[in-house]
Design a protein around this motif. Structure first.
Motif, PDB file in Angstrom:
ATOM      1  N   PHE A 254       0.675  -1.305  -0.031  1.00 39.89           N
ATOM      2  CA  PHE A 254       0.116  -0.032   0.169  1.00 39.89           C
ATOM      3  C   PHE A 254       0.695   1.332  -0.175  1.00 39.89           C
ATOM      4  CE2 PHE A 254      -2.159   3.538   2.063  1.00 39.89           C
ATOM      5  CZ  PHE A 254      -3.583   3.493   1.421  1.00 39.89           C
ATOM      6  N   VAL A 255       2.072   1.097   0.690  1.00 46.82           N
ATOM      7  CA  VAL A 255       2.693   2.358   0.910  1.00 46.82           C
ATOM      8  C   VAL A 255       3.689   2.598  -0.518  1.00 46.82           C
ATOM      9  CG1 VAL A 255       4.738   3.129   1.870  1.00 46.82           C
ATOM     10  CG2 VAL A 255       3.053   2.102   3.352  1.00 46.82           C
ATOM     11  N   GLY A 256       3.913   1.615  -1.014  1.00 42.34           N
ATOM     12  CA  GLY A 256       4.812   1.485  -2.441  1.00 42.34           C
ATOM     13  C   GLY A 256       3.891   2.076  -3.389  1.00 42.34           C
ATOM     14  N   GLY A 257       2.596   1.800  -3.496  1.00 43.12           N
ATOM     15  CA  GLY A 257       1.411   2.253  -4.375  1.00 43.12           C
ATOM     16  C   GLY A 257       1.481   3.718  -4.050  1.00 43.12           C
ATOM     17  N   TYR A 258       1.013   3.881  -3.049  1.00 45.81           N
ATOM     18  CA  TYR A 258       0.746   5.377  -2.863  1.00 45.81           C
ATOM     19  C   TYR A 258       1.871   6.341  -3.013  1.00 45.81           C
ATOM     20  CZ  TYR A 258      -0.614   9.284   0.048  1.00 45.81           C
ATOM     21  OH  TYR A 258      -0.848  10.885   0.254  1.00 45.81           O
ATOM     22  N   VAL A 259       3.165   6.059  -2.681  1.00 45.60           N
ATOM     23  CA  VAL A 259       4.263   6.811  -2.786  1.00 45.60           C
ATOM     24  C   VAL A 259       4.750   7.030  -4.520  1.00 45.60           C
ATOM     25  CG1 VAL A 259       6.824   6.876  -2.630  1.00 45.60           C
ATOM     26  CG2 VAL A 259       5.337   6.539  -0.936  1.00 45.60           C
ATOM     27  N   SER A 260       4.448   5.831  -5.079  1.00 43.21           N
ATOM     28  CA  SER A 260       4.723   5.986  -6.332  1.00 43.21           C
ATOM     29  C   SER A 260       3.889   6.794  -7.263  1.00 43.21           C
ATOM     30  CB  SER A 260       4.714   4.544  -7.109  1.00 43.21           C
ATOM     31  OG  SER A 260       4.684   4.494  -8.455  1.00 43.21           O
ATOM     32  N   ALA A 261       2.396   6.515  -6.881  1.00 44.36           N
ATOM     33  CA  ALA A 261       1.395   7.496  -7.746  1.00 44.36           C
ATOM     34  C   ALA A 261       1.336   8.761  -7.276  1.00 44.36           C
ATOM     35  CB  ALA A 261      -0.078   6.680  -7.239  1.00 44.36           C
ATOM     36  N   ARG A 262       1.669   9.139  -6.218  1.00 46.64           N
ATOM     37  CA  ARG A 262       1.495  10.656  -5.711  1.00 46.64           C
ATOM     38  C   ARG A 262       2.825  11.256  -6.425  1.00 46.64           C
ATOM     39  NH1 ARG A 262       0.213  13.661   0.058  1.00 46.64           N
ATOM     40  NH2 ARG A 262      -0.456  15.679  -1.218  1.00 46.64           N
ATOM     41  N   VAL A 263       3.932  10.763  -6.352  1.00 47.85           N
ATOM     42  CA  VAL A 263       5.229  11.285  -6.898  1.00 47.85           C
ATOM     43  C   VAL A 263       5.046  11.442  -8.615  1.00 47.85           C
ATOM     44  CG1 VAL A 263       7.671  10.853  -7.381  1.00 47.85           C
ATOM     45  CG2 VAL A 263       6.628  10.539  -4.992  1.00 47.85           C
ATOM     46  N   TYR A 264       4.497  10.217  -8.892  1.00 47.10           N
ATOM     47  CA  TYR A 264       4.151  10.348 -10.504  1.00 47.10           C
ATOM     48  C   TYR A 264       3.200  11.423 -10.915  1.00 47.10           C
ATOM     49  CZ  TYR A 264       3.267   8.751 -15.323  1.00 47.10           C
ATOM     50  OH  TYR A 264       2.934   8.754 -16.517  1.00 47.10           O
TER      51      TYR A 264
END
Length: 639
Positions: A388-398
């Motif tokens: 969940f953390v990986g998906g959230y960070v990746s999406a928000r940074v992108y």
């Protein structure tokens, strides 16, 4: 630590006795025995090791105890598997029942185990090769690994005892060393008496040492246990003709004052504590010096710069000055390949939190050493749940970087980096299968890992990405110009490769000594239990990576180069280059593997560890630099 075949159990550290008194953590509850009760002895894999005469490591392949060519005695009904954790399976533990019969408090001398076993040429060659490679046998009695006592009576605090020995460690005057197989085992088992209210005492196993010997024992039915161990002639397996071997053992029970709660102390003593303290102090000095230098340089320079820039804005007649303010219209411009950068940052965030939480759990004593593989199991489950953390960070940074292919980002985040790691792991695992090593992860376990990933981590990553894309972007404190500013050529240490090499060596220097002990634990199959030192070193590494990257980014911006995003990631990630270089030096100086397969495995696993370190440290460097850039450009007035 406990990484596939060469990985060793990196298990818990400090005991919270005042907090956990009155209950035991799962898997560590004591077993009480009455006098004469059967105490089970389990066998584990054979692991390569070293000794004082042959300090270099000569193999990386563990083997199953009941490998056909080893010819060891088996239980009458065949060996049975003992339930193992996921981490234990992944890291090569293969715990099975054995034909040894131990009875609490009952001394037994020269007891026939089985035999005579007939060793033919191929078996003898295989066993002699393993003796030359310093392989250890690993037995477990009531969860305690058997330790070895040398001829001087000094107890080693490492698991296992030698399969055999060489009459000389290396060829002398053209004479080839003769390998001798240990065929007799002397078990010295310490037990602690627990008084009972009913007057029937109970006993607990608190120590296990094994003294192996090479003896040409023979069958003797006139004796109580069916064997005669009087001969002191050693056993050497002939590679020319068949050799008969009779396996025997003796059991001696010794009362001990050691409490059950402290029975692991002999295995978990800190190896060379003075070196660890020196390393810790050295790393702390590096951090203090680096933090002070960065703080003084940046605070003085930034205060002066911000004051000057703000004065320039008030006085319109004065032309703008050179420096990092000149690139304010480009500093938040999206970098090249924002998709890949965001995916790396998402996976790095998973690794960051997984590593920190795992070390903290181990430090607090929640990962019991008797619960084998617990640290590996916890690390894998944490990484899975942190999808969940990986998906959230990746999406928000992108999204913040202006990316629009959100569907592609959602799909690639849980598959790209884990897919690379799994494919590389599977490739190296094939070499273990080909060599019939017990370190080879079973195909069913591979399928279970894939199932866990698809059922738990992938949906959590998708959910995190959904929340990430629905969250607002992180607003930049300044506007971005439509036309990119021309970047002047970089000189000297600000060029990409020199700056990365210069910055990467500092985080590596902070963790170098602790990394040496971890590598020893992994490749020499020793218990690593110094999580107090590791926890501090992890914090020091985070601070060092952050500070050195911030300093380099500041110098880069002052040179009017606004391409800092990828540079910050690679600058901190360069620490991984030195980690892999250290593995190469270790390979040359400490290992003598021989053959292509062993060297491929060592270099392959070292490259995998370096790759994960690159993602972890790169993520630390990027986010520390990002917050720094946000802060300084938010502190100046831009018209």
């Amino acid at each position: 630590m406990m990484f596939s075949t060469p990985a060793k159990a990196l298990l818990g550290a400090l005991s919270l006795s005042t907090v956990v008194s009155g209950f035991y953590l799962p898997g560590v509850a004591p077993t009480d025995y009455k006098k004469g009760d059967t105490v089970p002895l389990y066998v584990n894999r054979l692991t390569p090791s070293s000794n004082e005469k042959s300090p270099e490591l000569r193999s990386v392949f563990p083997f199953d105890y009941y490998h056909d060519k080893l010819g060891f005695c088996q239980p009458k009904n065949g060996p049975e598997k003992v339930a193992e954790s996921l981490g234990s399976i992944l890291f090569g533990d293969r715990i099975l029942t054995s034909p040894f019969e131990l009875h609490m408090g009952k001394n037994e001398t020269c007891k026939k185990q089985c035999g005579p076993k007939k060793y033919k040429k191929k078996m003898a060659t295989f066993v002699n090769r393993r003796i030359w490679q310093n392989y250890n046998l690993n037995f477990l009695v009531d969860g305690l690994p058997g330790s070895y006592v040398d001829n001087t009576g000094t107890e080693y605090f490492t698991q296992g005892f030698p399969l055999g020995y060489l009459d000389t460690p290396e060829p002398e005057d053209g004479k080839v060393p003769t390998p001798y197989l240990n065929t007799h085992y002397n078990f010295m088992i310490d037990f602690h008496e627990i008084p009972s209210r009913k007057g029937d005492p109970r006993y607990r196993v608190v120590g296990v040492t094994v003294q192996p010997e090479s003896r040409q024992s023979r069958e003797d039915n006139t004796r109580e246990f069916g064997a005669n161990c009087d001969s002191e002639e050693p056993v050497s397996l002939s590679e020319e003709h068949e050799t008969e071997v009779l396996y025997t053992y003796s059991v001696y029970w010794r009362p001990s004052k050691t409490a059950w709660a402290t029975r692991w102390d002999r295995y978990l003593g800190v190896e060379n504590p003075n070196i660890h303290w020196f390393s810790l102090v050295n790393s702390a000095i590096i951090v203090i010096f680096l933090t002070s230098m960065v703080g003084m340089v940046l605070l003085r320079a930034l205060r002066k710069d911000i004051s000057r820039y703000n004065q320039l804005d008030i006085n319109e007649d004065v032309q703008d000055d050179s420096g990092w303010k000149l690139v304010h219209g480009d500093v938040f411009r999206a970098p090249k390949n924002p998709m890949l950068l965001s995916i790396l940052l998402g996976s790095g965030s998973q690794l960051f939190f997984m590593t920190g939480v795992t070390i903290a759990f181990a430090l607090l004593g929640f990962l019991s050493p008797s619960n084998r593989g617990s640290l590996g199991t916890v690390a894998i489950l944490l990484y899975t749940l942190l999808g969940f953390v990986g998906g959230y960070v990746s999406a928000r940074v992108y999204k913040t970087l202006g990316g629009e292919a959100w569907k592609k980002n959602i799909i690639l985040t849980p598959f790209l980096i884990p897919g690379i790691v799994f494919a590389w792991f599977f490739f190296l695992n094939l070499f273990l299968f080909m060599n019939q090593s017990s370190g080879a992860v079973p195909f069913t376990t591979m399928l279970a890992l894939i199932g866990i990933w698809f059922v738990i981590s992938v949906p959590l990553s998708f959910a995190g990405s959904w929340f990430g894309f629905r969250s607002p972007i992180i607003e930049a404190p300044v506007r971005t110009n439509q036309i990119p500013r021309q970047i002047p050529p970089s000189i000297g240490y600000l060029r990409p490769i020199p700056s990365m090499l210069l910055a990467g060596i500092l985080p590596f220097g902070a963790i170098f000594v602790e990394l040496y002990f971890i590598m020893n634990s992994i490749w020499f199959h020793r218990v690593y239990y110094m999580f107090g030192f590791l926890f501090v070193c992890y914090g020091i590494m985070i601070v060092t990576c952050s500070m050195v990257t911030i300093l380099m980014v500041y110098f880069l911006l002052c040179s009017e180069n606004y391409h800092w995003q990828w540079r910050s990631f690679f600058t901190a990630g360069a620490c991984a280059f030195y980690i892999f270089l250290n593995a190469i030096v270790y390979w040359v100086s400490k290992l003598s593997l021989g053959g292509l397969t062993g060297n491929v495995l060592y270099l392959g696993y070292s490259a995998l560890i370096g790759f994960l370190f690159f993602i972890l440290t790169g993520t630390i460097g990027f986010f520390s630099s990002y917050f720094f850039v946000q802060k300084i450009y938010g502190s100046i007035k831009i018209e």
